[in-house]
Design a protein around this motif. Structure first.
Motif, PDB file in Angstrom:
ATOM      1  N   ALA A   1      -1.265 -11.375  -5.410  1.00  0.00           N
ATOM      2  CA  ALA A   1      -2.689 -11.150  -5.100  1.00  0.00           C
ATOM      3  C   ALA A   1      -3.154 -12.092  -3.993  1.00  0.00           C
ATOM      4  O   ALA A   1      -3.935 -11.710  -3.125  1.00  0.00           O
ATOM      5  N   LEU A   2      -2.641 -13.315  -4.001  1.00  0.00           N
ATOM      6  CA  LEU A   2      -2.986 -14.266  -2.940  1.00  0.00           C
ATOM      7  C   LEU A   2      -2.344 -13.846  -1.619  1.00  0.00           C
ATOM      8  O   LEU A   2      -2.967 -13.895  -0.563  1.00  0.00           O
TER       9      LEU A   2
ATOM     10  N   PHE B   1     -11.984 -22.880  -3.748  1.00  0.00           N
ATOM     11  CA  PHE B   1     -11.214 -21.640  -3.619  1.00  0.00           C
ATOM     12  C   PHE B   1      -9.846 -21.936  -3.013  1.00  0.00           C
ATOM     13  O   PHE B   1      -9.716 -22.829  -2.178  1.00  0.00           O
TER      14      PHE B   1
ATOM     15  N   LYS C   1       2.239 -11.948 -10.295  1.00  0.00           N
ATOM     16  CA  LYS C   1       1.108 -11.072  -9.980  1.00  0.00           C
ATOM     17  C   LYS C   1       0.006 -11.831  -9.230  1.00  0.00           C
ATOM     18  O   LYS C   1      -0.580 -11.321  -8.273  1.00  0.00           O
ATOM     19  N   GLU C   2      -0.247 -13.043  -9.680  1.00  0.00           N
ATOM     20  CA  GLU C   2      -1.293 -13.849  -9.042  1.00  0.00           C
ATOM     21  C   GLU C   2      -0.874 -14.252  -7.628  1.00  0.00           C
ATOM     22  O   GLU C   2      -1.678 -14.221  -6.701  1.00  0.00           O
TER      23      GLU C   2
ATOM     24  N   GLY D   1     -13.013 -24.111   0.668  1.00  0.00           N
ATOM     25  CA  GLY D   1     -11.847 -23.211   0.722  1.00  0.00           C
ATOM     26  C   GLY D   1     -10.633 -23.986   1.177  1.00  0.00           C
ATOM     27  O   GLY D   1     -10.654 -24.614   2.231  1.00  0.00           O
TER      28      GLY D   1
ATOM     29  N   MET E   1       0.843  -1.204   0.000  1.00  0.00           N
ATOM     30  CA  MET E   1       0.000   0.000   0.000  1.00  0.00           C
ATOM     31  C   MET E   1       0.873   1.247   0.000  1.00  0.00           C
ATOM     32  O   MET E   1       0.682   2.145  -0.786  1.00  0.00           O
TER      33      MET E   1
ATOM     34  N   GLU F   1      -1.918 -16.767   6.131  1.00  0.00           N
ATOM     35  CA  GLU F   1      -1.434 -15.403   6.384  1.00  0.00           C
ATOM     36  C   GLU F   1       0.059 -15.393   6.738  1.00  0.00           C
ATOM     37  O   GLU F   1       0.522 -16.235   7.509  1.00  0.00           O
TER      38      GLU F   1
ATOM     39  N   TYR G   1       1.008 -20.294 -11.142  1.00  0.00           N
ATOM     40  CA  TYR G   1       0.858 -18.920 -10.665  1.00  0.00           C
ATOM     41  C   TYR G   1       1.949 -17.987 -11.182  1.00  0.00           C
ATOM     42  O   TYR G   1       3.139 -18.291 -11.076  1.00  0.00           O
TER      43      TYR G   1
ATOM     44  N   LYS H   1      -1.670 -10.989  -0.622  1.00  0.00           N
ATOM     45  CA  LYS H   1      -2.315  -9.806  -0.043  1.00  0.00           C
ATOM     46  C   LYS H   1      -3.694 -10.123   0.525  1.00  0.00           C
ATOM     47  O   LYS H   1      -4.436  -9.217   0.887  1.00  0.00           O
ATOM     48  N   GLY H   2      -4.055 -11.403   0.536  1.00  0.00           N
ATOM     49  CA  GLY H   2      -5.338 -11.772   1.147  1.00  0.00           C
ATOM     50  C   GLY H   2      -6.426 -12.104   0.158  1.00  0.00           C
ATOM     51  O   GLY H   2      -7.558 -12.354   0.560  1.00  0.00           O
ATOM     52  N   GLY H   3      -6.103 -12.118  -1.123  1.00  0.00           N
ATOM     53  CA  GLY H   3      -7.104 -12.488  -2.116  1.00  0.00           C
ATOM     54  C   GLY H   3      -7.331 -13.991  -2.120  1.00  0.00           C
ATOM     55  O   GLY H   3      -6.502 -14.764  -1.629  1.00  0.00           O
ATOM     56  N   VAL H   4      -8.475 -14.387  -2.643  1.00  0.00           N
ATOM     57  CA  VAL H   4      -8.825 -15.805  -2.709  1.00  0.00           C
ATOM     58  C   VAL H   4      -9.168 -16.142  -4.158  1.00  0.00           C
ATOM     59  O   VAL H   4      -9.982 -15.458  -4.773  1.00  0.00           O
ATOM     60  N   GLN H   5      -8.511 -17.184  -4.665  1.00  0.00           N
ATOM     61  CA  GLN H   5      -8.744 -17.544  -6.068  1.00  0.00           C
ATOM     62  C   GLN H   5      -9.805 -18.632  -6.174  1.00  0.00           C
ATOM     63  O   GLN H   5      -9.740 -19.640  -5.477  1.00  0.00           O
ATOM     64  N   ARG H   6     -10.774 -18.390  -7.044  1.00  0.00           N
ATOM     65  CA  ARG H   6     -11.737 -19.484  -7.322  1.00  0.00           C
ATOM     66  C   ARG H   6     -11.099 -20.324  -8.421  1.00  0.00           C
ATOM     67  O   ARG H   6     -11.026 -19.912  -9.564  1.00  0.00           O
TER      68      ARG H   6
END
Lengths: 642, 173
Positions: B107-108, B72, B103-104, B160, B1, B77, B100, B110-115
């Motif tokens: 994204a994970l 997912f 970038k992907e 998940g 950030m 963390e 992966y 940083k707390g993102g969740v991939q379907r």
């Protein structure tokens, strides 16, 4: 809006775009998926998912039981953020206003007010931004506390209230996250106030901050550039030189700094020193306007040092270079007119990182981009470009959707072909079974009621076995016959019958609890079977419904979507054409300006090269003529460094 | 950030100066761009709404709730695993294989969740097998496979899977 404020404003605009939130302790997988998309910069997909989730959440009867409930505040803010990132400021503003006007706690409301102010400021609506900021009161989340004040200061500056801005910025000088930026902006605010001496002292501080990050480093360079410019304006060339020397040699201001440093030297008649920065600059990327100016400035300095031979060679090189560059500009204009600029911009592989605009320059088949780096880096042009790219993405999506809708229709047709002949027979069979099931269920219910009644009002005879019931019937028949019989035998028979009946009654009464228990056990066993039957029944009903739902009732939706997508595609195509045309026009205008400047340089170089050869020749033989001196003076670059 | 913020601060602060030097876009162009910008925002809004309706249609048509299964992938963390690939099998059949990009992975992290998979399975008991491949922060290659049983009811099933250098677990979502 004053220039300085505009610059600061632009600086802030980007900073205000908050990063997507992280999903700690995630409870809603689809919200996590929206974050996953947003974290990769796929804001359309992120918005599509989050919009759907929020709509679903809004529609449930008990929102507290929905998993998004745990993230609802974050989700509502995220929607606004994603919209902002996706350059949908109007919707982002509405989303944040909704949070602001909802029943939320003080900290959330204040953050919403801050975000709304940010959007207004980005859209050049400083007065509205201030109104939003004025709504902030009470508890402000620590993470945004400094940002709120920084924004407030910038809003004051945009509104021409530098004194108030300076007061706020003075309080922010120790804020680590704003290191460099707050110092620079305070200097600008003081300049706006008219306190030039204080401003220079402040900018001097900003220009000497010890920093490591690229951001504040650029701001430090910017402070020094501004200080140098102010010193030049006040003819303090030595100090100007000092400030320009502080600018890093590999930063975004280095070319301008080298050029200005040379002019500061020339202004103080120190031509020897001017040769140093200009020599460095002249070897850099020739499409840069500062470099082009240095190509003329360097031989000019040599000519002032009476090194006319060297000057003549360098003027010759400059002449050659300007000719080449003019050809390049012409090629670029031709290429843009042929639509190749827009084609280069939409090439997917070059947009994969943040510096894609810079990488355009490395494309061998995109000469049109060489002269447009500065233009492409400007905020308005970036917005236009991004909009064009977004439209291209939408166009591709909608073309894909048309194919999806075709596939859906095919799928529905095939399902219909499969189910239509099957379902009537299945339904008839089901109706028969359904009638039987209903009858059996009624029987079971009746049994249950009777057993329930037996608990309240015991009736042992009702639990007699079939044999016992036959015996009871026989006893009753014999009793009736014996009623009319007479004589001692009859009495004896009656006695025996009473005995038999008594035995049976005794058995029925003494075994009643066991019989009742057994009856309940049987009923429970039946219930288990009924449960299996009910499950199968429900499964069948669901499967039957699923079969119908798999191909019925989609026609209207598909037709509507097809129409909407077609209409939107047409709008997108029209907007792309307009946006593309505007981008091309602005680009060609920019190239025309650069061409005009190159032509001036070329003319100057052409005269100067001849003059320098003449002077070099004369220096070996005859003294310099007055006319030649005049020509040499004219050969100074038109930009004059300022 | 913080990095992003710094990037923007520099970029846009720089642009301010460059734009001022370049004497960019005349007022008329600016007005035209602004007008177009508003129209672009409107069409984006329309297209998003179409996308949402299309997604609902797709879900109804392709993944009815009684058979709907979605898997997912999330990263534990602060885990330092450099995830390279994930493979998913349902009832012994490979249904998803993801490799992966940086970038992907970011994204994970940083707390993102991939379907990673959406499909259909009948109601009842099933097995999911997840295989991951990656590198530990020591540089050592890391692979792991885990099997889990799950029950599919009549409502959509969301699974998940949380991955890490020392864990691979089916989350209770």
């Amino acid at each position: 809006m004053p220039r300085a404020a505009l610059i600061v404003g632009l600086g802030l605009a980007g900073a205000l775009a908050a990063a997507p939130c992280a999903g700690k302790d995630l409870r809603d997988l689809y919200f996590g998926e929206a974050l996953y998309n947003a974290n990769q910069g796929h804001y359309f997909e992120a918005l599509e998912r989050l919009d759907a989730e929020l709509a679903l959440h809004g529609g449930v009867d008990e929102p507290q039981r929905d998993s998004l409930h745990f993230h609802i505040g974050e989700a509502q803010f995220s929607v606004g953020d994603f919209e902002l990132y996706y350059r949908m400021h109007l919707r982002a503003g509405r989303a944040i206003k909704a949070v602001l006007e909802g029943a939320v706690d003080e900290a959330v409301r204040n953050e919403a007010a801050y975000r709304l102010a940010r959007i207004h400021f980005q859209k050049d609506q400083a007065a509205d931004a201030l109104i939003a900021l004025d709504r902030i009161s009470g508890k402000v989340p620590v993470v945004i506390r400094d940002d709120v004040e920084f924004l407030r200061a910038n809003v004051y500056m945009a509104l021409g209230r530098p004194a108030e801005a300076a007061a706020v910025l003075k309080r922010l000088q120790s804020a680590q996250s704003l290191s460099g930026f707050a110092a620079y902006n305070l200097g600008i605010a003081m300049l706006q106030e008219g306190h030039e001496k204080d401003a220079i002292a402040q900018l001097d501080k900003a220009g000497q901050l010890k920093l490591s990050d690229a951001g504040p480093l650029a701001i430090r360079d910017k402070s020094n550039m501004l200080l140098g410019k102010l010193a030049l304006e006040s003819t303090d060339f030595t100090r100007a030189q000092l400030f320009f020397d502080r600018v890093s040699l590999d930063g975004p201001f280095s070319n301008q700094a080298l050029l200005s440093a040379g002019w500061a030297d020339v202004s103080s008649q120190n031509f020897e020193r001017a040769v140093v920065p200009w020599s460095i600059l002249a070897k850099r990327e020739v499409t840069d306007s500062a470099v082009q100016e240095a190509l003329l400035a360097l031989p000019y300095a040599y000519s002032k040092l009476n090194v006319h031979g060297r000057a003549a060679v360098l003027y010759g090189d400059a002449l050659q270079s300007f000719g080449d560059e003019l050809n390049k500009v012409d090629a670029s204009m031709k290429s843009i007119a042929e639509g190749r600029f827009l084609k280069a911009l939409v090439r997917g592989e070059i947009q994969e990182d943040k510096g894609w605009v810079i990488r355009l320059r490395t494309l061998p088949d995109a000469p049109e981009t060489f002269y447009l780096m500065q233009l492409m880096a400007s905020h308005d042009f970036q917005t236009a470009l991004q909009n064009y790219l977004d439209l291209e993405e939408l166009r591709k999506k909608m073309a894909g959707w048309q194919k999806s809708l075709d596939s859906f229709e095919d799928m529905i047709r095939l399902r219909k072909q499969n189910y239509d002949p099957l379902l009537p027979g299945i339904d008839a069979q089901f109706r028969e079974l359904d009638a039987q099931i209903r009858l059996r269920m009624e029987q079971r219910n009746h049994l249950q009621q009777r057993l329930h009644q037996l608990l309240i009002e015991p009736r042992p005879d009702l639990l007699a076995t079939a044999d016992e019931r036959i015996v009871l019937e026989s006893i009753r028949g014999i009793e009736e016959q014996l009623q009319k019989a007479k004589g001692s035998d009859a009495e004896q028979l009656r006695q025996r019958l009473r005995h038999v009946k008594g035995v049976l009654t005794w058995t029925l009464y003494t075994t009643y609890p066991e019989r009742l228990t057994e009856a309940h056990e049987h009923l429970n066993a039946l219930n288990a079977d009924v449960a299996v039957l009910t499950k199968q029944y429900q499964q069948f009903v669901r499967s039957r419904q699923a079969a119908a739902h798999s191909y019925l009732g989609y026609d209207d939706t598909i037709d509507r979507l097809r129409t909407r997508a077609a209409e939107s595609l047409e709008t997108v195509n029209q907007l792309m054409a307009k946006q593309g045309h505007l981008i091309e026009t602005v680009a060609i205008d920019e190239l025309k300006n650069r061409r005009a400047r190159l032509e001036v340089y070329q003319t100057q170089a052409r005269y100067a090269v001849a003059d320098s050869y003449d002077r070099a020749a004369k220096a070996q033989g005859t003294p310099t003529s007055e006319q030649a001196t005049q020509t040499s003076e004219n050969a100074a670059p038109a930009g004059g460094g300022h | 950030m913080r990095n992003l913020k710094q990037f923007w601060l520099v970029m846009t602060a720089t642009l301010g100066v460059l734009a001022s030097g370049a004497g960019f876009a005349e007022a008329s162009y600016r007005e035209q761009m602004k007008g177009l910008d508003e129209q672009v925002q409107e069409v984006k809004s329309d297209v998003l709404s179409i996308a949402a309706e299309l997604a609902r249609l797709e879900e109804r048509l392709l993944y009815p709730s009684n058979t709907h299964l979605a898997v997912f992938i999330a990263l534990a963390e602060r885990d330092t695993l450099r995830l390279d690939a994930v493979q998913v099998q349902i009832d012994g059949q490979q249904v998803a294989h993801s490799i992966y990009s940086f970038k992907e992975l970011e994204a994970l992290q940083k707390g993102g969740v991939q379907r990673i998979y959406t499909g259909n399975v009948p109601t009842g008991e099933h097995q999911i097998e997840v295989t991951i491949a990656g590198k530990l922060d020591t540089g050592k290659e890391y692979t792991r496979t885990e099997r889990f049983a799950f029950n599919k009811g009549i409502e959509p099933k969301l699974l998940g899977v949380t991955l890490g250098s020392s864990q691979l677990q089916l989350g209770d979502w």
